[in-house]
Design an enzyme around this catalytic site. Structure first.
Site, PDB file in Angstrom:
ATOM      1  N   HIS A 175      54.512  33.326  79.692  1.00 49.30           N
ATOM      2  CA  HIS A 175      54.801  31.889  79.734  1.00 49.30           C
ATOM      3  C   HIS A 175      53.707  31.086  79.019  1.00 49.30           C
ATOM      4  O   HIS A 175      53.995  30.093  78.344  1.00 49.30           O
ATOM      5  CB  HIS A 175      54.936  31.422  81.178  1.00 49.30           C
ATOM      6  CG  HIS A 175      56.144  31.981  81.878  1.00 49.30           C
ATOM      7  ND1 HIS A 175      57.409  31.941  81.332  1.00 49.30           N
ATOM      8  CD2 HIS A 175      56.281  32.602  83.084  1.00 49.30           C
ATOM      9  CE1 HIS A 175      58.270  32.493  82.161  1.00 49.30           C
ATOM     10  NE2 HIS A 175      57.620  32.906  83.227  1.00 49.30           N
ATOM     11  N   LEU A 186      58.890  11.532  66.609  1.00 54.15           N
ATOM     12  CA  LEU A 186      59.674  12.624  67.181  1.00 54.15           C
ATOM     13  C   LEU A 186      59.924  12.363  68.658  1.00 54.15           C
ATOM     14  O   LEU A 186      58.975  12.101  69.409  1.00 54.15           O
ATOM     15  CB  LEU A 186      58.942  13.965  67.016  1.00 54.15           C
ATOM     16  CG  LEU A 186      59.513  15.174  67.772  1.00 54.15           C
ATOM     17  CD1 LEU A 186      60.889  15.541  67.220  1.00 54.15           C
ATOM     18  CD2 LEU A 186      58.570  16.370  67.667  1.00 54.15           C
ATOM     19  N   ASP A 214      63.773  31.716  75.089  1.00 54.12           N
ATOM     20  CA  ASP A 214      64.006  32.878  75.940  1.00 54.12           C
ATOM     21  C   ASP A 214      63.149  34.065  75.503  1.00 54.12           C
ATOM     22  O   ASP A 214      62.931  34.265  74.300  1.00 54.12           O
ATOM     23  CB  ASP A 214      65.491  33.262  75.869  1.00 54.12           C
ATOM     24  CG  ASP A 214      65.907  34.190  76.990  1.00 54.12           C
ATOM     25  OD1 ASP A 214      65.158  34.320  77.978  1.00 54.12           O
ATOM     26  OD2 ASP A 214      66.996  34.786  76.876  1.00 54.12           O
TER      27      ASP A 214
END
Length: 234
Positions: free
Chosen positions: A30, A124, A13
């Protein structure tokens, strides 16, 4: 490095606020957020954390201005295209959750491609929550079970927490041990409501584009001090 969690989930956020503070367009925030995410994915691989889930775009984010949404989709598509080789080299497997049918066709194609190309990654598992809302996920899981009951494939007595989890989009991935949320907000915003039942929560005022590996390590250090009792006595 202290004890590390097996699964970290992050609500990334603050991209828009970061851009606003610097007098930049929101899309620049972004782009910077994707750079921050790339660094954290690398760091998780280095630390041996096997599962990472990133909240990339919520079902509620569709209410944002069209230009911001389309720009964000382009940024995400470019990242998946250009970053695929590094993900493969680092043993990262991409998993997706969310209502992907709402995404632009070009992005859907890029997502299918990156999933196929990284399918053999074993170091991962990176889950990207895109067009995702946890309430919707829970409703769809409930519908699936209700249909099986109505068809006679299951009885009411068969329904258990374990069976319900098998109908969630996250099935096969362990529940998060640690949830990190950046930008100082103190809520989980319809993210993994079932899966976060016993996660440790770590909220930081750092805006996501400024969130570094050192900030991530601070979260892990805090996590290592927690005593996870899961309802048991200490």
């Amino acid at each position: 490095m202290p004890r590390v969690p097996s699964h970290v989930a992050i609500i990334m956020d603050g991209n828009g606020r970061w851009a606003s503070q610097k007098g930049l367009p929101r899309l620049q925030g972004h782009k910077a957020g994707v750079d921050a995410a790339t660094a954290i994915v690398r760091h998780c691989g280095e630390l041996g954390i096997p599962y990472l889930t990133l909240f990339a775009f919520s079902s509620e984010n569709w209410n944002r201005p069209f230009q911001e949404i389309s720009g964000l989709m382009r940024i995400l598509s470019n990242y998946l295209t250009k970053g695929a080789d590094e993900l493969i080299e680092n043993g990262v497997r991409i998993k997706l959750i969310g209502n992907l049918a709402r995404l632009p066709q070009a992005l859907q194609k890029a997502l299918r491609s990156i999933c196929n190309r990284t399918a053999l990654g074993s170091k991962l598992t990176l889950t990207l929550a895109i067009s995702y809302g946890s309430r919707s996920e829970i409703v769809e899981a409930t519908k699936s079970l209700a249909q099986d009951v109505s068809l006679g494939n299951l009885s009411i007595e068969d329904l258990t927490e374990s069976l319900f989890e098998q109908r969630l989009e996250t099935f096969g991935v362990p529940d998060p041990d640690l949830l990190i949320r950046t930008s100082g907000e103190m809520r989980i915003s319809n993210f993994l409501l079932w899966q976060l039942s016993y996660a440790e929560l770590y909220m930081t005022p750092v805006l996501w584009p400024d969130f570094t590996q050192k900030d991530f390590d601070l979260a892990l250090q805090d996590y290592a001090k927690r005593h996870r009792r899961f309802g048991r006595s200490s």
